[in-house]
Motif scaffolding. Structure first.
Motif, short mmCIF file in Angstrom:
data_model
loop_
_atom_site.label_atom_id
_atom_site.label_comp_id
_atom_site.label_asym_id
_atom_site.label_seq_id
_atom_site.Cartn_x
_atom_site.Cartn_y
_atom_site.Cartn_z
N LEU A 38 0.83 -1.21 0.00
CA LEU A 38 0.00 0.00 0.00
C LEU A 38 0.86 1.26 0.00
O LEU A 38 0.54 2.24 -0.67
CB LEU A 38 -0.93 0.01 1.21
CG LEU A 38 -2.12 -0.96 1.15
CD1 LEU A 38 -2.80 -1.05 2.51
CD2 LEU A 38 -3.12 -0.50 0.09
N LYS A 39 1.96 1.24 0.73
CA LYS A 39 2.86 2.39 0.77
C LYS A 39 3.41 2.69 -0.63
O LYS A 39 3.46 3.84 -1.05
CB LYS A 39 4.02 2.14 1.75
CG LYS A 39 3.64 2.25 3.21
CD LYS A 39 4.80 1.93 4.12
CE LYS A 39 5.89 2.99 4.02
NZ LYS A 39 6.97 2.76 5.02
N ARG A 40 3.81 1.65 -1.34
CA ARG A 40 4.34 1.86 -2.68
C ARG A 40 3.26 2.43 -3.61
O ARG A 40 3.52 3.35 -4.39
CB ARG A 40 4.88 0.55 -3.27
CG ARG A 40 5.55 0.75 -4.63
CD ARG A 40 5.94 -0.54 -5.28
NE ARG A 40 4.78 -1.28 -5.76
CZ ARG A 40 4.86 -2.32 -6.58
NH1 ARG A 40 6.03 -2.74 -6.99
NH2 ARG A 40 3.76 -2.96 -6.96
N THR A 41 2.06 1.88 -3.51
CA THR A 41 0.97 2.35 -4.37
C THR A 41 0.66 3.82 -4.13
O THR A 41 0.52 4.61 -5.07
CB THR A 41 -0.30 1.52 -4.14
OG1 THR A 41 -0.04 0.15 -4.50
CG2 THR A 41 -1.46 2.03 -4.98
N LEU A 42 0.56 4.21 -2.86
CA LEU A 42 0.21 5.60 -2.54
C LEU A 42 1.35 6.57 -2.81
O LEU A 42 1.12 7.76 -2.99
CB LEU A 42 -0.26 5.69 -1.09
CG LEU A 42 -1.76 5.48 -0.84
CD1 LEU A 42 -2.58 6.57 -1.52
CD2 LEU A 42 -2.24 4.11 -1.31
N LEU A 43 2.59 6.06 -2.82
CA LEU A 43 3.72 6.92 -3.16
C LEU A 43 3.75 7.22 -4.66
O LEU A 43 4.29 8.24 -5.09
CB LEU A 43 5.04 6.27 -2.73
CG LEU A 43 5.38 6.35 -1.25
CD1 LEU A 43 6.62 5.54 -0.94
CD2 LEU A 43 5.56 7.80 -0.79
N ASP A 174 -1.74 12.92 2.20
CA ASP A 174 -0.85 12.72 3.35
C ASP A 174 -1.57 12.00 4.49
O ASP A 174 -0.96 11.17 5.18
CB ASP A 174 -0.32 14.06 3.85
CG ASP A 174 0.74 14.64 2.92
OD1 ASP A 174 1.36 13.87 2.17
OD2 ASP A 174 0.92 15.88 2.93
N SER A 175 -2.86 12.29 4.68
CA SER A 175 -3.60 11.63 5.76
C SER A 175 -3.75 10.13 5.47
O SER A 175 -3.75 9.31 6.40
CB SER A 175 -4.98 12.28 5.92
OG SER A 175 -5.80 12.05 4.77
N VAL A 176 -3.87 9.76 4.20
CA VAL A 176 -3.97 8.34 3.84
C VAL A 176 -2.63 7.65 4.09
O VAL A 176 -2.58 6.53 4.62
CB VAL A 176 -4.39 8.19 2.36
CG1 VAL A 176 -4.49 6.72 1.98
CG2 VAL A 176 -5.70 8.88 2.11
N ARG A 177 -1.56 8.31 3.73
CA ARG A 177 -0.23 7.74 3.97
C ARG A 177 0.04 7.58 5.46
O ARG A 177 0.68 6.61 5.88
CB ARG A 177 0.84 8.62 3.32
CG ARG A 177 0.80 8.60 1.79
CD ARG A 177 1.68 9.66 1.18
NE ARG A 177 1.69 9.58 -0.29
CZ ARG A 177 2.19 10.51 -1.08
NH1 ARG A 177 2.74 11.61 -0.55
NH2 ARG A 177 2.17 10.36 -2.39
N GLU A 178 -0.44 8.52 6.25
CA GLU A 178 -0.29 8.41 7.71
C GLU A 178 -1.07 7.22 8.25
O GLU A 178 -0.61 6.51 9.14
CB GLU A 178 -0.76 9.70 8.38
CG GLU A 178 0.15 10.89 8.14
CD GLU A 178 -0.43 12.19 8.67
OE1 GLU A 178 -1.52 12.12 9.31
OE2 GLU A 178 0.18 13.25 8.46
#
Length: 210
Positions: A38-43, A174-178
């Motif tokens: 998920l981190k890679r996708t949202l980045l 940013d809130s989703v990444r958090e």
């Protein structure tokens, strides 16, 4: 010492074997675990892309659901035949195509076309790679948990009885990444819709590979 040559090639019998023998081989593997995936996708998503829809709540909720679904079906492969009868090679291009389809149908339709999204994304974009009938059925069943009207509610849980896995409240990127940072590193079998005992076979498989 000051020169490097990078070569890329599809599998080919004509590719020179000595180059393969003397060169350094690099491969790109998807990150392990739902959180890392998920981190890679949202980045890879820019704030402009994240805000570029006339139905922001539906787009953001379903976009995260699509990203979660993509990570989940990839991680199910680690459970062997319990996860999928055949380990399919879904790629990041499938996810990108699904995102484009999601935005297009949300923009073109007055309401959210859940049935259409499940059919196009699940049956064609991802299901087109599946060759086993039961895998096709499982794939659609998994996606329907994320492409559903209830998924737009902040209280909706991806895993029944657990508030850990859910679509975060509508906000900026940013809130989703958090929120992703709060997810656990180890994923229980229940997250994948599997019995808790599935972890036993997974641990046995990992031990055998070491």
């Amino acid at each position: 010492p000051d020169f490097r040559l990078w070569l890329t090639s599809m599998p080919s019998k004509a590719f020179p074997v000595p180059v393969l023998q003397t060169g350094i081989k690099l491969t790109q593997e998807p990150p392990a675990g739902l959180k890392a995936n998920l981190k890679r996708t949202l980045l890879d998503i820019t704030p402009e892309q994240y805000e570029a829809c006339s139905k922001p709540r539906a787009f953001k909720k379903l976009l995260f659901g699509l990203a979660f679904y993509h990570a989940l079906i990839l991680e199910r492969r680690q459970f062997g035949a319990i996860g999928w009868n055949i380990p399919y090679e879904w790629m990041n291009s499938d996810l990108k195509t699904g995102m484009m389809q999601l935005k297009m149908y949300l923009e073109e339709q007055p309401t959210v076309p859940y049935e259409t999204l499940n059919s196009v994304v699940g049956d064609i974009t991802y299901g087109g790679r599946a060759t086993d009938a039961w895998d096709k059925r499982t794939n659609l069943s998994v996606l329907r948990r994320y492409f559903t009207p209830e998924a737009l509610q902040d209280s909706y849980q991806y895993v029944q009885g657990s508030d850990v896995y859910r679509a975060p409240a509508e906000g900026d990127l940013d809130s989703v990444r958090e929120y992703i940072e709060t997810l656990p590193l180890d994923d229980a079998p229940e997250v994948f819709g599997l019995h808790p005992n599935a972890s036993i076979s997974l641990q046995a498989k990992v031990s055998g590979d070491l």
